[in-house]
Enzyme design. Structure first.
Site, PDB file in Angstrom:
ATOM      1  N   HIS A  47      -1.030  -1.001  -7.504  1.00  0.00           N
ATOM      2  CA  HIS A  47      -1.668  -1.449  -8.738  1.00  0.00           C
ATOM      3  C   HIS A  47      -2.956  -2.223  -8.459  1.00  0.00           C
ATOM      4  O   HIS A  47      -3.963  -2.071  -9.156  1.00  0.00           O
ATOM      5  CB  HIS A  47      -0.699  -2.323  -9.532  1.00  0.00           C
ATOM      6  CG  HIS A  47      -1.303  -2.898 -10.774  1.00  0.00           C
ATOM      7  ND1 HIS A  47      -1.780  -2.108 -11.809  1.00  0.00           N
ATOM      8  CD2 HIS A  47      -1.513  -4.185 -11.156  1.00  0.00           C
ATOM      9  CE1 HIS A  47      -2.258  -2.883 -12.764  1.00  0.00           C
ATOM     10  NE2 HIS A  47      -2.111  -4.148 -12.391  1.00  0.00           N
ATOM     11  N   GLU A  69       1.406   5.315  -8.526  1.00  0.00           N
ATOM     12  CA  GLU A  69       1.974   4.148  -9.178  1.00  0.00           C
ATOM     13  C   GLU A  69       3.087   4.551 -10.155  1.00  0.00           C
ATOM     14  O   GLU A  69       4.112   3.862 -10.271  1.00  0.00           O
ATOM     15  CB  GLU A  69       0.839   3.431  -9.914  1.00  0.00           C
ATOM     16  CG  GLU A  69       1.179   2.089 -10.509  1.00  0.00           C
ATOM     17  CD  GLU A  69      -0.031   1.537 -11.235  1.00  0.00           C
ATOM     18  OE1 GLU A  69      -0.498   0.478 -10.828  1.00  0.00           O
ATOM     19  OE2 GLU A  69      -0.501   2.180 -12.200  1.00  0.00           O
ATOM     20  N   ASN A 380       4.869  11.138  23.400  1.00  0.00           N
ATOM     21  CA  ASN A 380       5.464  11.737  24.589  1.00  0.00           C
ATOM     22  C   ASN A 380       6.942  11.348  24.712  1.00  0.00           C
ATOM     23  O   ASN A 380       7.791  12.168  25.082  1.00  0.00           O
ATOM     24  CB  ASN A 380       4.693  11.284  25.824  1.00  0.00           C
ATOM     25  CG  ASN A 380       4.751  12.296  26.946  1.00  0.00           C
ATOM     26  OD1 ASN A 380       4.416  13.455  26.767  1.00  0.00           O
ATOM     27  ND2 ASN A 380       5.182  11.852  28.110  1.00  0.00           N
TER      28      ASN A 380
END
Length: 801
Positions: A47, A69, A380
């Site tokens: 917001h 939102e 990895n």
């Protein structure tokens, strides 16, 4: 900078700060979907960004955050459960928000990025269709049934509606239709709330509903979305309002006042502190010289007090300025929970990330450099280290693998440790893969320790992946890790056990600007070696040095250590004395060690790293330069480079038995074995001296000035027994020549005989101070000159004619 640019900069800084935490919070929300406080915090960030972007007319960013939102708002009201698929869409919108902010930062506009696909998926999530996946399917047809359901819900209360052919609509048309219908629903909801207020309903409840919708009103006054104050009008509390709204609840008493400072100003301040540190070192050296010269004087105590205070204050100031450049390593760590979450879904593995020590601080420049290496290491570990759940269960492990990421202080270094409980590194497999790719020879493989084998993963082109994927298998990555860590003077240490897991430690200096260094001497040259790379120093005798396959080695406890003389690396002329001992600086870089032979250990000193400039940069083996306490310039060794250069240097001997030092003590068998140099800028004077000494039968060499004489000495073609030196000469006078000659160990005892017309007492004293053993004034007799030379070269009487 105009007012808009100031507001824009504030918006960007705060938005990046707010969104930076979102990745971690959203991943945490996925594991705790019922945590209302966490959900509200995430909602407030969205917001806040939406409100500020709307005020600044960034329509694309406002449009995207508004729809994200909506999803979060339904979730926090218990109307929607955030499933993994819905979270994928939310995280996709976060990535787009970051991309839009980067575009705004670079162009002051949010155009050029298409968010329509993500908005469509957010809308579907808002309506409760949680099976939608990101990215959306290539064909728009499967979504038509979902659209029809949305349309039915939106228009179910309407008396009539025109039938639309959704099956034949394109993706853009579907998205536009969804947007139109949703806007109609929002307009209706707003009208209902206004009617409720008009009929006497609870205004507070209506305001809460209005706040939930966060729908901007076109004709509302500017105060509805508060404008940011210009930087000149704002106080610290204003600048942090939104950040506090998005941050976890904390004790109000712990709030700190902060200001933002341009990094360039901090860099400039750090440079000034560096100059101050150099001046402090110089002052301490001068104070030591004064103490030695004026021992017992009453003013020395007061001088010592002043120097001590200046030293303490400079050190405290240096620490304070360095702290202003420090950032918590959490700035890097915070992005990894999101990455682990995405990799887990991509690799179909269950992986948890545990983070410790995220408050540990590092210099800003280093924090920026270590991000990419950590990404490669963790990816990895996920791909090659952690096994799939089925295999882990077969091995008696939990089906969920764990990666621990922690940071802590160790001396003047920061250690970043990455541990996984995966399958570990198989030494034999690493050797086999390296042999197949031609990275090592069979002989190297046979003689390689486990630690050295672990280091094979950093070889360029090395890979154990059977299939090339988006995660790994292209033969690049870990070599980049090694390069980037070494670029910040760091080292990597690996420990691993098959079936148990792998631990990788990155040891990194706190800062790159001012470091502790070991100063070493080689003949008249000095070098600074970063102390972080020095494991220990030892003194050895020539009997402890062995030659194996053309390389010098020594035994250091249980290990065999390769040796190389620093003079051989940098091609410093080595005119060694007959000392039985030498010093070895043991350097360590990851699993590699090297013994660096030096002539002297000068001591430890805090140094400021200076660039060599455009014309000298790039010299192999040299990382920069610094100014010593005595004002001299010292080159700083690049440890990574010299360890590589040392591989191409053959055996280094402590004593060169064929050197000129050994020849000095060679038995003389005839008069011509003695060699005397005549140094005078007057050819006439040189002829007179030559005529006087020729009856002795010694070998005579002439030089026209001090510089020519020094060059002849350096060439090493002659073994001189004495020098006759004039004082008044161009380019280099006799005093300077004597001073330079005495710097060489080989010529410390070489008799220098002044032959000059300068007869003053001060001249004689200066001659003695510079190293002259005899002082002959012109004019002189031939017999006198001959007797002085005979006495100083220990000329044997049987050679006299």
């Amino acid at each position: 900078m105009d007012e808009f640019q100031e507001i824009l900069q504030d918006f960007l800084v705060e938005s990046f700060e707010l969104i930076e935490q979102l990745d971690q919070d959203l991943v945490e929300l996925e594991t705790r979907p019922d945590d209302l406080e966490l959900l509200n915090r995430i909602f407030r960030v969205a917001h806040t960004v939406k409100g500020a972007s709307s005020f600044l007319n960034f329509d694309v960013l406002t449009h995207l955050t508004h729809h994200m939102e909506d999803v979060l708002n339904r979730a926090r009201h218990g109307e929607l459960v955030i499933s993994p698929n819905i979270m994928d869409v939310i995280l996709e919108s976060i990535d787009l928000m970051k991309a839009l902010l980067n575009t705004i930062r670079d162009t002051s506009s949010d155009s050029g990025i298409d968010v329509s696909g993500c908005v469509t998926r957010l809308d579907l999530c808002t309506k409760g269709y949680g099976d939608v996946e990101a990215p959306v399917a290539k064909s728009a047809a499967p979504a038509t049934k979902v659209v029809e359901k949305i349309v039915e819900e939106v228009v179910e209360d309407e008396p009539s509606s025109d039938e639309l052919d959704y099956d034949n609509m394109g993706a853009d048309e579907l998205e536009a239709e969804i947007e139109r219908l949703l806007q109609e629903r929002m307009t209706e909801d707003k009208a209902k709330r206004e009617a409720k207020i008009a009929s006497g309903g609870s205004s507070k409840a209506a305001e809460e509903e209005e706040d939930d919708d966060y729908e901007p009103v076109a004709n509302a006054p500017v105060a509805v979305t508060p404008a940011r104050k210009p930087a000149s009008m704002r106080d610290d509390s204003d600048s942090m309002d939104d950040a506090r709204a998005a941050a976890p609840a904390k004790k109000q008493s712990a709030v700190e006042q902060t200001i933002r400072v341009d990094v360039k100003r901090l860099d400039h301040l750090m440079n000034l502190i560096g100059e101050l540190v150099l001046a402090k070192n110089r002052l301490i050296k001068i104070n030591d010289d004064v103490e030695e010269r004026y021992e017992g004087e009453s003013f020395l105590e007061e001088l010592n007090q002043v120097v001590s205070i200046v030293s303490i204050v400079t050190t405290d100031l240096q620490i304070a300025v360095m702290k202003t450049r420090m950032l918590p390593i959490g700035k890097v760590f915070n992005k990894f929970p999101r990455m682990i979450r995405d990799l887990s879904r991509e690799l179909n593995k269950k992986i948890e990330l545990e983070i410790f020590g995220e408050d540990t601080e590092l210099d800003k420049s280093i924090v920026e450099e270590i991000g990419d290496p950590l990404v490669h290491i963790i990816r990895n570990s996920c791909d090659h280290g952690i096994e799939i759940p089925a295999i882990r269960l077969e091995q008696g492990k939990s089906e969920t693998g764990t990666i621990k990421l922690k940071a802590y202080n160790e001396g003047n270094q920061i250690v970043i440790q990455i541990d996984d409980d995966g399958k570990g590194l198989d030494v034999e497999m690493l050797k086999r893969k390296s042999l197949e790719k031609g990275l090592i020879s069979e002989k190297e493989a046979d003689n390689m320790s486990d630690k050295e084998a672990f280091g094979l993963i950093f070889k360029p082109g090395f890979s154990t992946a059977a299939v090339v994927t988006n995660v790994s298998g292209r033969g690049v990555g870990m070599d980049v890790v090694k390069t980037n860590i070494e670029k910040v003077n760091g080292i990597i240490d690996i420990d691993s056990e098959i079936g148990i897991g792998t631990s990788m430690k990155l040891k990194i200096p706190l800062t790159l600007a001012i470091i502790q260094a070991l100063l070493v001497g080689v003949q008249e040259e000095h070098y600074a070696i970063p102390l972080a790379s020095v494991l220990e120093t030892v003194r050895i005798s020539k009997d402890e040095v062995y030659t194996v396959e053309g390389r010098s080695v020594m035994r250091l406890r249980e290990d065999v250590l390769s040796l190389v003389h620093i003079g051989d690396i940098f091609e410093v002329e080595r005119i060694l004395d007959s000392s039985e001992y030498a010093y070895v600086v043991v350097l360590g870089l990851g699993t590699s060690k090297l013994g660096l032979i030096v002539d002297t250990l000068v001591g430890q000193e805090e140094i400021v790293i200076k660039s060599l400039g455009e014309f000298l940069k790039g010299i192999e083996g040299i990382a920069g330069a610094t100014i010593r306490g005595d004002g001299g310039v010292t080159l700083i060794v690049d440890v990574v480079a010299i360890m590589d250069m040392a591989k191409h240097v053959k055996a280094s001997a402590l004593i060169d038995t064929t050197s000129d030092a050994a020849m000095l003590t060679h038995e003389k068998t005839k008069a011509s074995d003695y060699t005397v140099m005549i140094v005078d800028d007057s050819k006439t004077d040189r002829t007179i001296m030559r005529k006087a000494l020729e009856p002795l039968g010694v070998t005579l060499v002439e030089a026209g000035d001090g510089q020519e004489a020094l060059n002849i000495l350096k060439q090493g073609d002659h073994n001189f027994d004495a020098m006759l030196v004039d004082i008044e000469m161009p380019r280099m006078d006799g005093y300077s020549l004597a001073t330079e000659i005495k710097k060489y160990n080989r010529y410390k005892n070489l008799p220098l005989i002044a032959v000059t017309s300068r007869t003053g007492k001060s001249d004689r004293m200066r001659g003695v101070e510079s190293g002259m053993v005899e002082y002959i004034t012109k004019p002189y007799s031939s017999d006198y000159l001959m007797s002085v030379v005979q006495r100083n070269i220990n000329f044997k009487s049987e050679f006299s004619k």
